[in-house]
Each structure stands twice: as structure tokens, then as C-alpha cells.
Design an enzyme around this catalytic site. Structure first.
Site, PDB file in Angstrom:
ATOM      1  N   GLU A   1       2.042  21.974 -20.360  1.00  0.00           N
ATOM      2  CA  GLU A   1       2.022  22.928 -19.190  1.00  0.00           C
ATOM      3  C   GLU A   1       3.111  23.637 -18.959  1.00  0.00           C
ATOM      4  O   GLU A   1       3.792  24.014 -18.380  1.00  0.00           O
ATOM      5  CB  GLU A   1       1.883  22.068 -17.817  1.00  0.00           C
TER       6      GLU A   1
ATOM      7  N   GLU B   1      -5.677  16.569 -18.928  1.00  0.00           N
ATOM      8  CA  GLU B   1      -5.572  15.928 -17.532  1.00  0.00           C
ATOM      9  C   GLU B   1      -6.638  16.232 -16.671  1.00  0.00           C
ATOM     10  O   GLU B   1      -6.875  17.483 -16.509  1.00  0.00           O
ATOM     11  CB  GLU B   1      -4.017  16.507 -17.091  1.00  0.00           C
TER      12      GLU B   1
END
Ligand code: FCB
Length: 442
Positions: free
Chosen positions: A171, A355
Site C-alpha cells: 500500500e 486484502e
């Protein structure tokens, strides 16, 4: 609320892979095993950054309980275990000396996955930067790509032969923008110049790590970015413009760098003057070809105009049901990003949901209907995206077990397995059993 029946393995294409994810600092117990201090330890030790100033010193004690945890993943019927390596556990100062116990731990862990038929999907950086590097500016420092490349090479010399896949950095938006512009994550800065540099250095570090691993002959290398569906809070032109800027920073900047070798104009408007000189030269590394892209997706955001200064947006509360995080449940966003990313950036490159999941104020033996419903809606969004042509090859749920949820400490429970943070006992929730029923079959 009735409990839905989750999509089963047989509902997905034959080669589709299923899995669960965790990250090192959130589960291992960072005070153990000779790991060096990280910027998360000191961020948490500074008042008002983290709920109850909790840290990852013990977390789920996965360092000592990893065998049982891997058994839980195997028994779930998972194909993939997405985990991360802690830089400071391997190199306590970030450079130089190696903590042998740290590398040995990951060596055993990976062998443990292989012995259980699990594919090890490693992330090299999931947010715990060694303090010694943070002291030198961390992601703001232009030497980061070199330090990160050295760390990558050292790790892969030992572990690279057994990893199924690798993503350098989890991320980029969180590592840079959330941590250097919004100040919500370590190192807790609110500085536009630091943010711009961190955003760029995260991508050049990613690219350098990919090149290091390619030089070692490694395959199945990717990137993992996070996405949030950006929706205008109302129909006004000002809200639409605010939404476009939010979307460009959050959802497009990193993909545009990785796959188009440039940054979006809507972001350059605010950041170009703060980027390193000749930053364009680094696109040669940043665009190093990848084998897959991972998408992390949880929620949407409603935007209206903000304080008047770039990027001039603010979040507004939306009407949909929310999770324990206060995040609206919006599965359509996942379908959007899977189809849109393929069309705009990645073509037929394999995509994975790396995720997805929700926090809930769980007790161990409750029916867990909210989580099962959330997972059902998002897995069905994946199925629709596949029907609509997205080359989606796998779905990885966040998270195996309740863990240290960063600035929220241990309060927000994302696990398929309940963890009692006093006894550290694990107890699979109803969502674990519901997934296992569909994942183990066939
Ligand atoms: C993601 C992070 C992960 C976890 C989930 C809830 O942004 O990658 O570590 O915190 O959110």
C-alpha cells in the site's frame, strides 16, 4: 439478518486461488527475537497517536505460535498465505548487521508453509521502518531506494528460492500519503513536501527491488496497492472536483507511475514543485514489468470541497451500513476497481484481491453474520468482475486473526480467528468455518 452461503471454490474459475493475509508487526511480537526498533514503536509511544498507546511488542505472539497459526491456515483450505517480512527483524538497523535469528525465523516459517501445501506470498515492507533509517528521514530520503534494494537482495539470497510470489511494498498510499501528509500513521508527519518525496521514493524503491529480484531470476513479482471508491457527497461541481482530486491521489497516482510511467496532472498540480529534481528519470525503474497486481479494498469515501488549500477535499459521512472502523460497506467499489484497473492500466495482467475484510466488535462464539455477509458481498463482486472480463486470479481475505490494527491498537477485530489478547488463545469464528466449508471442498 440471515446468514448467506458464501461462494465456494467451485463457483470460481478452476485455477482461482484463495488465501488469507497478515503482516509482521501486526502479529509477530516485535519486542522478541532480536528485532530492531521501528518508527511504529516510537509513533505508538507518543501520546494520542494510537488507541491506549498500544504497540506490537507482543501482538499475537506469532513468533512463538506460528506452527499453530499455519495449521489454522491449512485447515481453512487456503492456497495462499500472504505474510510480510520485518526489515528490522532481519536488519535491526536497516543496513549492515543481520539478525540471524530473524532470517532463521522466516526460513522456518516458509518451510512450514510449504510443508502444509501453502503458497508463500511475501511482502518485503508492511510499514515497520527501522528507526535508524527513520532517523535519516526514512521514505523522504532519496537514498531509500538503495537501502531497500540492499535489504531485498540480502533477504532473497536466503529465502528467494522458496517464495511463490513477492510484492515489495504494501500500500504505497498508506506508506506515503497517510503517513506523511495526513499524519495518521508513522512517522506522523503533516507536510506536503515530505509526502511528495515519500510517494515518489516508495515507487522508486519498489522498482529497484523488482530489478534486484529479476536479476536473481525470481518470478511472480507484483505490487500491492490500496483503493477506496471515491464518491461525491452531493451533485455540486465543487464536490465532483474534490472527488476527482481524491481519486487521483489515492487510486491513480501509484498505478499511473507503475504502468504509465507518469503521474496524473491532478496530482502534479499540487505536488510537482515538491518532487525530487529529475524525478522523471526514475520511471525507468518504477515501470519495471510486473507479473501481477494486487488490490486491497475495503470501503468507499464521500467527498466535498475542503479547506480551500490543495488538495481541497474533505470526507463526509455516508448513508450505508458501516463496519467497526466506521467504513461504509460498498462492494460495488471492488467490482469497479477490478474492471477499471484492467481496462485502464493493466490489460490482461493477472489481478489478485490481496486484502478484503471487515472489523467487528466480536466475541469468540457469536454467529459472525456481519462478517460473513461482508465477505459474501465482496466475493460476489469478484465473481461479477470475472464475468465482465477482469483477469482476476485470486482472493485473499484480511485477516487470518485479530491483530494490532495500527493506530487503532487491538480494538478493531479483523480476524477470521478470534484472539484473546490476555491469554493469546485463538478461536476460529463462524466466518472461518463458513469459508472453510466452501474452500476445502473440491
Ligand atoms: C490495510 C493494511 C492492513 C490492515 C488493513 C485493515 O490498509 O494493509 O495492515 O491494517 O488495512
Amino acid at each position: 439478518m440471515t446468514t448467506p452461503t458464501l461462494p465456494a471454490r467451485s463457483d470460481f474459475p478452476q485455477d482461482f486461488l484463495l488465501g488469507v493475509a497478515t503482516s509482521a508487526y501486526q502479529i509477530e511480537g516485535h519486542a522478541q527475537g532480536g528485532a530492531g526498533q521501528t518508527h511504529w514503536d516510537t509513533f505508538a509511544a507518543t501520546g494520542n497517536n494510537v488507541t491506549r498507546a498500544e504497540n506490537g511488542a507482543l501482538a499475537c505472539d506469532h513468533l512463538n505460535r506460528w506452527e499453530d497459526d499455519l495449521d489454522l491456515i491449512r485447515d481453512l483450505g487456503a492456497d495462499i498465505y500472504r505474510f510480510s517480512l520485518s526489515w528490522a527483524r532481519i536488519m535491526p538497523e536497516g543496513r549492515g548487521a543481520v539478525n540471524k535469528a530473524g532470517l532463521d525465523f522466516y526460513d522456518r516459517l516458509i518451510d512450514g508453509m510449504l510443508a502444509r501445501g501453502l503458497r508463500p506470498a511475501a511482502t518485503l515492507y508492511h510499514w515497520e521502518l527501522p528507526s535508524a533509517l527513520a532517523d535519516q528521514g526514512g521514505w523522504v530520503n532519496g537514498d531509500m531506494p538503495n537501502w531497500f534494494a540492499d535489504y531485498t537482495d540480502l533477504v532473497m539470497a536466503r529465502l528467494g528460492d522458496r517464495l511463490w510470489s513477492v510484492a515489495p511494498i504494501n500500500e504505497p498510499w498508506c506508506v506515503s500519503w497517510l503517513s506523511h501528509f495526513e499524519g495518521h500513521h508513522a512517522p506522523g508527519l503533516r507536510d506536503i513536501r515530505a509526502a511528495a518525496r515519500a510517494m515518489h521514493h516508495v515507487l522508486s524503491s519498489h522498482g529497484r527491488a523488482i530489478e534486484v529480484m529479476r536479476a536473481r531470476g525470481m518470478r511472480n513479482l507484483g505490487a500491492v496497492c490500496n483503493f477506496e471508491a471515491a464518491l461525491p457527497a452531493d451533485g455540486s461541481p465543487a464536490s465532483k472536483a474534490a472527488t476527482a482530486r481524491y481519486d487521483a491521489i489515492y487510486n491513480q497516482f501509484f498505478l499511473s507511475g507503475l504502468f504509465h510511467g507518469r503521474y496524473p496532472d491532478l496530482v502534479l498540480e499540487g505536488l510537482e514543485q515538491h518532487l525530487p529534481q529529475n524525478y522523471q528519470d526514475d520511471f525507468a525503474h518504477i515501470t519495471a514489468p510486473l507479473d501481477w497486481l494486487g488490490l486491497n479494498y475495503y470501503t468507499c469515501k464521500r467527498l466535498s470541497a475542503g479547506c480551500g488549500i490543495w488538495p481541497n477535499y474533505q470526507g463526509v459521512e455516508g448513508p450505508l451500513p458501516k463496519t467497526q472502523m466506521g467504513w461504509e460497506i460498498y462492494p460495488e467499489g471492488l467490482h469497479h476497481f477490478l474492471t477499471h484497473t484492467a481496462k485502464t492500466y493493466t490489460g490482461d495482467l493477472p489481478l489478485y484481491v490481496t486484502e478484503n475484510g471487515m472489523a467487528n466488535d466480536d466475541t469468540p462464539d457469536q454467529p459472525d453474520v456481519a462478517r460473513i455477509t461482508y465477505l459474501d458481498a465482496h466475493m460476489r463482486a469478484c465473481l461479477r468482475a470475472i464475468e465482465d472480463g477482469a483477469p482476476l486470479k485470486g482472493y485473499i481475505a484480511w485477516s487470518l486473526m485479530d491483530n494490532y490494527e495500527w493506530a487503532f491498537g487491538y480494538e478493531k477485530r479483523f480476524g477470521l480467528v478470534h484472539v484473546d489478547f490476555d491469554s493469546l488463545q485463538r478461536q476460529p469464528k463462524a466466518s472461518y468455518h463458513a469459508l472453510a466449508q466452501g474452500w476445502r471442498a473440491g
